[in-house]
Write a protein that holds these residues in place. Structure first.
Motif, mmCIF file in Angstrom:
data_model
loop_
_atom_site.group_PDB
_atom_site.id
_atom_site.type_symbol
_atom_site.label_atom_id
_atom_site.label_comp_id
_atom_site.label_asym_id
_atom_site.label_seq_id
_atom_site.Cartn_x
_atom_site.Cartn_y
_atom_site.Cartn_z
ATOM 1 N N ILE A 111 -3.546 -7.883 -1.227
ATOM 2 C CA ILE A 111 -4.237 -9.109 -1.465
ATOM 3 C C ILE A 111 -4.168 -9.883 -0.166
ATOM 4 O O ILE A 111 -3.598 -9.870 0.665
ATOM 5 C CB ILE A 111 -3.676 -10.132 -2.668
ATOM 6 C CG1 ILE A 111 -2.154 -10.390 -2.492
ATOM 7 C CG2 ILE A 111 -3.879 -9.114 -3.791
ATOM 8 C CD1 ILE A 111 -1.644 -11.257 -3.273
ATOM 9 N N GLN A 112 -5.065 -10.998 -0.216
ATOM 10 C CA GLN A 112 -5.051 -11.975 1.070
ATOM 11 C C GLN A 112 -3.807 -12.844 1.033
ATOM 12 O O GLN A 112 -3.255 -13.135 0.115
ATOM 13 C CB GLN A 112 -6.594 -12.722 0.949
ATOM 14 C CG GLN A 112 -7.703 -11.690 0.855
ATOM 15 C CD GLN A 112 -7.713 -11.035 2.111
ATOM 16 O OE1 GLN A 112 -7.469 -11.367 3.341
ATOM 17 N NE2 GLN A 112 -8.266 -9.866 2.027
ATOM 18 N N ASP A 115 -3.760 -15.872 -1.055
ATOM 19 C CA ASP A 115 -3.171 -15.651 -2.617
ATOM 20 C C ASP A 115 -1.749 -15.840 -2.711
ATOM 21 O O ASP A 115 -1.352 -15.904 -3.728
ATOM 22 C CB ASP A 115 -3.540 -14.280 -3.193
ATOM 23 C CG ASP A 115 -4.990 -14.089 -3.298
ATOM 24 O OD1 ASP A 115 -5.787 -15.180 -3.789
ATOM 25 O OD2 ASP A 115 -5.673 -13.020 -3.038
ATOM 26 N N GLY A 152 -4.692 -7.861 2.750
ATOM 27 C CA GLY A 152 -5.822 -7.590 2.681
ATOM 28 C C GLY A 152 -6.050 -6.196 2.522
ATOM 29 O O GLY A 152 -7.281 -5.687 2.744
ATOM 30 N N GLU A 154 -6.317 -3.978 0.401
ATOM 31 C CA GLU A 154 -7.304 -3.441 -0.579
ATOM 32 C C GLU A 154 -8.763 -3.864 -0.472
ATOM 33 O O GLU A 154 -9.767 -3.280 -1.157
ATOM 34 C CB GLU A 154 -6.999 -4.076 -1.949
ATOM 35 C CG GLU A 154 -5.382 -3.899 -2.450
ATOM 36 C CD GLU A 154 -5.014 -4.171 -3.803
ATOM 37 O OE1 GLU A 154 -5.684 -5.024 -4.255
ATOM 38 O OE2 GLU A 154 -4.287 -3.726 -4.200
ATOM 39 N N SER A 155 -9.059 -4.658 0.593
ATOM 40 C CA SER A 155 -10.610 -5.179 0.752
ATOM 41 C C SER A 155 -11.282 -4.291 2.044
ATOM 42 O O SER A 155 -11.948 -5.105 2.428
ATOM 43 C CB SER A 155 -10.429 -6.638 1.055
ATOM 44 O OG SER A 155 -9.888 -6.997 2.351
ATOM 45 N N GLU A 156 -10.809 -3.142 2.215
ATOM 46 C CA GLU A 156 -11.493 -2.233 3.135
ATOM 47 C C GLU A 156 -11.235 -3.153 4.549
ATOM 48 O O GLU A 156 -12.603 -3.494 5.017
ATOM 49 C CB GLU A 156 -12.855 -1.857 2.680
ATOM 50 C CG GLU A 156 -12.620 -0.905 1.526
ATOM 51 C CD GLU A 156 -14.116 -0.390 1.059
ATOM 52 O OE1 GLU A 156 -14.920 -0.128 2.022
ATOM 53 O OE2 GLU A 156 -14.264 0.017 -0.277
ATOM 54 N N PRO A 157 -10.285 -3.183 5.044
ATOM 55 C CA PRO A 157 -10.479 -3.932 6.393
ATOM 56 C C PRO A 157 -11.275 -3.512 7.497
ATOM 57 O O PRO A 157 -11.381 -2.290 7.643
ATOM 58 C CB PRO A 157 -8.910 -4.365 6.903
ATOM 59 C CG PRO A 157 -8.314 -3.134 5.964
ATOM 60 C CD PRO A 157 -9.002 -2.782 4.871
#
Length: 176
Positions: A111-112, A115, A152, A154-157
């Protein structure tokens, strides 16, 4: 002495950032020993004496892992419980193998960063979640050098974010 990087990831092959960090560290075998617990101990049976000798033969220690249920993967917890024994890592009768040794964490979080804040989704900063590790190393009289984090995952960096993180990670280790 070389830095020992103890990597614990339950599926490093599918990892983005941890896999990239391992690949980069392995380019510098004169500086870093990458020790992948999941590959060495797929059955979870840790050879305590072997692990203690490995730690003793290195200088600084870095524990690299993904944040896993707001903690470390179970194999790393088992490693800590099994290897950091009374009389070796701590205790009144000897127990000084981590004394004054620089120890740090390198973690990836799906997560970011926002968060992990009082006003964020999970209400606690990553520093707070990692306090048990800091306390463990302080209890063993090690010199805790904080942590390096990638947020992050999980957010496809982007490729540039991954590349920058890798450079920053090596710099963190070299200057701990």
């Amino acid at each position: 002495m070389k830095t020992l990087v103890i990597v614990t990831h339950p599926s490093i092959e599918t990892s983005v950032i941890n896999k990239l960090w391992v690949e980069e560290l392995k380019k510098y075998p004169e500086k870093y020993t990458v020790h992948e617990l999941s590959k060495v101990y797929p059955d979870g049976n840790i050879d305590v004496e072997k692990e203690q000798k490995l730690v003793e033969s290195h200088g600084n220690l870095v524990f690299q892992f993904p944040i896993y249920w707001f903690n470390c993967p179970p194999l790393l917890k088992k490693w800590i419980d099994d290897v950091l024994t009374y009389g070796w890592a701590y205790g009144s009768n000897g127990g000084d193998k981590l004394k004054n040794r620089k120890v740090a964490l390198s973690v990836s979080a799906g997560i970011q960063k926002e968060d992990f804040s009082e006003g964020g989704k999970y209400k606690y900063r990553l520093e707070q979640i990692l306090v048990p590790f800091e306390m463990t190393f302080l209890y063993c009289s090690a010199e805790y050098r904080s942590f390096f984090a990638f947020y992050g995952a999980e957010s496809e960096p982007s490729a540039s974010k991954l590349e920058k993180s890798t450079r920053d990670y090596l710099d963190f280790i070299d200057n701990m």
